[in-house]
Design a protein around this motif. Structure first.
Motif, short mmCIF file in Angstrom:
data_model
loop_
_atom_site.label_atom_id
_atom_site.label_comp_id
_atom_site.label_asym_id
_atom_site.label_seq_id
_atom_site.Cartn_x
_atom_site.Cartn_y
_atom_site.Cartn_z
N GLY A 1 14.85 31.16 17.21
CA GLY A 1 16.31 31.22 17.33
C GLY A 1 16.83 30.21 18.32
O GLY A 1 17.84 29.53 18.09
N LEU A 2 16.13 30.07 19.45
CA LEU A 2 16.52 29.10 20.47
C LEU A 2 16.41 27.67 19.94
O LEU A 2 17.26 26.83 20.23
N ALA A 3 15.38 27.41 19.15
CA ALA A 3 15.19 26.06 18.61
C ALA A 3 16.37 25.66 17.73
O ALA A 3 16.81 24.50 17.73
N GLN A 4 16.93 26.60 16.99
CA GLN A 4 18.10 26.30 16.15
C GLN A 4 19.30 25.94 17.01
O GLN A 4 20.00 24.96 16.75
N THR A 5 19.54 26.75 18.03
CA THR A 5 20.69 26.51 18.91
C THR A 5 20.57 25.16 19.60
O THR A 5 21.53 24.38 19.64
N GLU B 1 16.19 18.36 13.33
CA GLU B 1 16.02 18.59 14.76
C GLU B 1 15.20 19.85 15.01
O GLU B 1 14.36 19.89 15.91
N VAL B 2 15.45 20.88 14.22
CA VAL B 2 14.68 22.13 14.38
C VAL B 2 13.20 21.87 14.14
O VAL B 2 12.33 22.32 14.90
N ARG B 3 12.88 21.14 13.06
CA ARG B 3 11.48 20.88 12.72
C ARG B 3 10.73 20.20 13.86
O ARG B 3 9.54 20.41 14.06
#
Length: 949
Positions: free
Chosen positions: A201-205, A186-188
């Motif tokens: 950081g936001l992309a991970q959350t 999902e992060v990718r």
């Protein structure tokens, strides 16, 4: 009221876009391009939609002759609908992604009622998506390694996927059902070359958040990833230049951070200087960073957005520092401040108990306004009216929720001696109060909120009922202010007898405002006789049942005014000797005396029942410890509190009322495997509230022995040995019908009664159950005493939209090996209900029945058993799936017959609709349903509900 005034047919999804218009689907114009998954473009081809739907039908119904004819007809109709929808939405200058087209196919199948076909299609999409992911991973295992990250100093550095994966692995540690690979994938999908460090950081959350509907534990993963961002933000500000203390939450060392955090808060003039005199080293050593891992995303995001201290948009307060800051603020006047602060911190950080929102906002700050609710009585003159409106503004400024008693203000047409004119009644002043509540919005943290109360005999009652209507003269409407009826028993006796009811202006019947029970009935009859003789200037007579029907119609149509009961609130009040309860508060759980000299104040907090229950029952030792500490914390609020108006200070220090409540009630029932709609659940409501009441009263006696009785103890019901259970008889003596509530008990109330009489009470009132709309989110449990709203839905509040999944249900479905994409799709389609899903066992359907599947009589029965232990009231929402005038009449009469003091919102299913949203995640799959709310039902996280909690 005729039943037809409220009767309705629930609106179900229709076959949207079904008007023929394209003729043969194969001849439909290709007016736009389609973006394929590899980024290439192709012409839109309706026949491919037809083929996909046909395959889904054949997979379920086979390919026989009869089935083929039905399939052909259904496929043709559905494809036409989809093509028309896409054509309306398509911009000829742009293209539509293939996932958007597939979403429309899925929606069309759901809306058509072909649910088994929709299920087959969802499964097919998921299988194909998994195959594509496998191919993508095998073909491009390090495809992102060439990406660059833009650092805070504008440097570009290579993305370190190994480090990124390690961070995500730590966030997933110890959680069942979560996958590091799934989050990474999902992060990718959200990365790009030159991505900002903060965006990374936001992309991970957000990646973990997108997976919550598949597995509730991703709510913890998302919270832990959000915490990483918060730590970066806070440490960079509090300890500039310091390296990360650790990527692992459990290794986070607060020893260096916490003292500097307090120093920085004092320097910024946000924290009281007194906090700097604590032994900060001792307090820092008591902090438990591993408890950061107990947050779910909704709870931590809410704290981040609205509770943590910040300056210039930078949050510099970490979760455990937040809980300790609140605890220090509450322990400021204790002898051993550090020991008490640590004791309070243990309670808050474990989620065993949570203070109300104003306490969490303001404890330890320069303006510690910690109280939740303020109740005022409006005087019958211009000075009094506008002073009350000014008081509303001052009280609301620091996060207080307001209840205004307007029953003493003269009505429309009443005589004004000073000008020899006629009064314009309440409505113009209520309009000013409404606008004041909106203007003073509590520093942007949440909306100001007020509820106006009016007794049913007031001559302006009919206009009062119309205040929330969306039609009529807008100058005589209050669209933002809550309203509530303050109903005397005599009115409902007249309704049941189909007798007449007379309306008066309080300037001509001034003592009705302060009378209740049999005394009110006698004086009311006196004024009726006087009016019949023509000796009163402003009166009106009508059938009581007609007014009652109009009250029910308005609460169904607009959600207001709520129905609250004057006589039980007063006849069972411990403080009858010291005044009159003229209204409740914003959320209908507070019942305290008010007058022109006293503004009632209540300080709230809630015990998390879910943390005190196991499959074996209630952990009584833990509950006792929690309640005793919580009562001490609430009592401390009274002395520490910053009072914005003198009448509030005077009242609170004299009577010292507090309101201890509960939350997580539904979660406790899940742990005990007790369905909501059962006698066992009613017994649990009785048992749990008896324990909370017993220990709360006992704790108040202990505090009285240590600190002294409250000033107006003598003459109270407490001083006479009349406890809440005993006060039921006082109400019964003033009722003509038998109250529908048992008087049974299990604990040693005789011994406690003697302790109360001989030692006294520290607090005039001890218990009230508030809505807990926000603090239950912080703790990750169900609200207050509410049944589960839906097992899968999107919750909206001031922090955004959050997918909410019933984690207990998911665990049970996993045990049966039936938690899958199809179950998720079914829950979306059936509005979070298990009822229509065939493969779910009936036992689970009963246990996980949602709010509109619970007959409201069970809510009232459970509330009646709780009420016998509570010296104040409960915020009791009532849910009704198939509303009619007859059902509402029976429901509210049952609440009255059961001796309830108040009710809160009426939530009607007719007022909600679940949109099968086309909002997609980054992989193109449908997200959870979203809930649209009409004015007939308040939102599940309405800011007005938060004003108490």
């Amino acid at each position: 009221m005729a039943a037809s005034a409220i009767d309705f047919a629930p609106t179900s999804p229709t076959a949207a876009d079904s008007t023929p218009g394209y003729g043969s689907i194969h001849n439909a114009p290709a007016a736009f391009q389609v973006i394929r998954r590899n980024g290439s473009f192709s012409a839109f081809d309706p026949s491919k939609i037809s083929v996909a739907i046909t395959k889904a039908f054949v997979a379920v119904e086979g390919s026989g002759a009869t089935a083929s004819r039905r399939i052909h007809e259904a496929v043709d109709t559905l494809t036409q609908q989809i093509v028309e929808t896409l054509s309306r939405r398509a911009d000829p200058a742009r293209a539509i992604h293939i996932e958007d087209i597939q979403d429309q196919v899925e929606l069309a199948l759901m809306r058509s009622g072909d649910h088994k076909i929709a299920r087959a299609y969802v499964l097919y999409r998921e299988e194909r998506a998994q195959e594509r992911r496998k191919v993508e991973l095998n073909a491009h295992p390090v495809a992102q390694s060439s990406l660059k990250v833009r650092m805070q100093d504008d440097r570009l550095e290579p993305l370190d996927e190994a480090a990124l994966e390690q961070v995500i692995a730590l966030a997933c540690e110890g959680l069942d059902g979560v996958s590091v690979d799934a989050v990474m994938n999902e992060v990718r999908r959200n990365l790009y070359d030159g991505i900002l460090l903060k965006e990374l950081g936001l992309a991970q959350t957000m990646a973990a958040r997108a997976l919550v509907e598949q597995e509730p534990n991703y709510a913890y993963v998302s919270a832990r990833l959000l915490l990483n961002n918060l730590r970066d933000e806070a440490l960079a500000y509090v300890l500039p230049g310091a390296l990360h203390l650790s990527q692992k939450h459990s290794d986070m060392k607060y020893a260096e951070y916490f003292p500097e955090f307090v120093r920085r808060g004092i320097e910024l003039e946000m924290l009281d200087k007194e906090l700097g005199s604590y032994d900060l080293t001792r307090l820092a050593a008591a902090l438990k960073p591993e408890r950061d891992r107990n947050f779910q995303f909704l709870g931590l995001q809410t704290l981040y957005d609205r509770y943590f201290l910040h300056t210039n948009g930078v949050r510099y307060e970490l979760p455990q520092a937040f809980f300790m800051r609140v605890s220090m603020g509450l322990a400021a006047r204790e002898i051993d401040r550090e020991a008490r602060a640590i004791e309070f911190y243990e309670l808050l950080s474990s989620f065993d108990f949570m203070c109300s929102t104003p306490t969490l906002f303001n404890a330890g700050t320069l303006r510690p306004q910690l109280s939740s609710c303020f109740l005022t009585t409006i005087a019958d003159d211009l000075d009094g009216i506008f002073k009350a409106i000014k008081d509303n503004a001052l009280l609301s400024k620091y996060a207080g929720g307001l209840g205004n008693d307007w029953s003493g203000v003269r009505g429309l047409g009443a005589h004004i001696r000073g000008t020899n004119g006629e009064s314009q009644g309440l409505v113009p002043f209520l309009k000013v109060a409404n606008d004041t509540a909106i203007a003073v919005n509590q520093g942007g943290k949440r909306k100001g909120a007020v509820c106006g109360y009016l007794e049913t005999w007031h001559v302006d009652i009919e206009e009062f009922l119309d205040l929330r209507k969306n039609t009529g003269d807008d100058r005589r409407r209050t669209h933002d202010m809550n309203t509530a009826n303050w109903v005397p028993d005599l009115f409902l006796e007249r309704v049941e007898a189909d007798a007449h009811w007379t309306l008066f202006s309080p300037d001509e019947a001034p003592d009705l405002h302060d009378l209740y029970g049999n005394a009110f009935a006698e004086r009311y009859a006196y004024y009726e006789a006087k009016a019949a003789r023509g000796e009163m200037r402003v009166t009106k007579t009508l059938r009581a049942v007609e007014l009652w029907r109009r009250m029910l119609t308005m609460i169904f149509e607009t959600g207001h005014p709520w129905i609250t009961f004057k006589d039980p609130c007063n006849l069972r009040s411990p403080q009858q000797h010291a005044g009159v309860v003229h209204s409740s508060n914003l959320c209908t759980e507070i019942t305290l005396n008010t007058s022109n000299k006293e503004i009632a104040v209540c300080n709230l907090g809630s015990v998390n029942l879910a943390n005190h229950v196991t499959s074996a029952g209630i952990d009584q030792a833990r509950l006792k410890k929690t309640v005793h500490t919580a009562m001490r914390m609430l009592d401390n609020v009274i002395d520490i509190n910053f009072y914005t108006v003198p009448e509030a200070r005077y009242s609170n220090l004299r009577h010292r009322p507090v309101g201890l409540g509960v939350m997580g009630y539904q979660d406790a029932l899940y742990a005990l495997r007790i369905p909501f709609s059962t006698p066992e659940a009613v017994r649990f409501a009785d048992e749990s509230m008896e324990l909370v009441s017993f220990h709360a009263i006992s704790a108040s006696v202990d505090l009285a022995a240590e600190r002294g009785r409250y000033a107006t103890f003598e003459g109270s019901l407490w001083s006479q040995g009349i406890l809440p259970l005993d006060s039921i008889e006082l109400l019964q003596k003033n009722r003509k019908h038998e109250l529908q509530v048992s008087r049974t008990s299990t604990l040693d109330w005789g011994a406690l009664r003697e302790r109360v009489k001989t030692i006294g009470m520290r607090n005039s009132n001890t218990l009230a159950i508030a809505p807990t709309a926000t603090i239950s989110n912080i703790c990750g449990v169900t609200q207050s005493i509410e049944p589960t709203y839906q097992n899968l839905f999107v919750k909206s509040n001031m922090s955004g939209d959050f997918t909410v999944v019933n984690a207990s249900l998911v665990r049970d479905l996993k045990k049966l090996d039936i938690w899958d994409e199809v179950m998720i799709s079914d829950l979306k389609y059936f509005d979070g209900s298990l009822g229509p899903i065939d493969r779910v066992p009936d036992e689970l359907k009963r246990l996980y029945a949602t709010s509109f599947e619970v007959e409201p009589t069970w809510l009232i029965q459970a509330a009646a058993q709780r009420q016998k232990w509570i010296d104040q009231a409960q915020s009791l929402n009532l849910y009704i799936a198939q509303a009619s005038g007859r059902k509402l009449d029976m429901l509210y009469r049952e609440a009255w017959h059961a001796g309830l003091k108040t009710t809160y919102y009426l939530r009607s299913r007719s007022a909600t609709h679940v949109e099968k949203s086309t909002m997609t995640r980054t992989d193109g799959k449908l997200n959870a349903v979203s809930v649209a709310v009409s004015p007939k039902m308040c939102a599940i996280d309405d800011p007005t509900c938060e004003a108490c909690q």
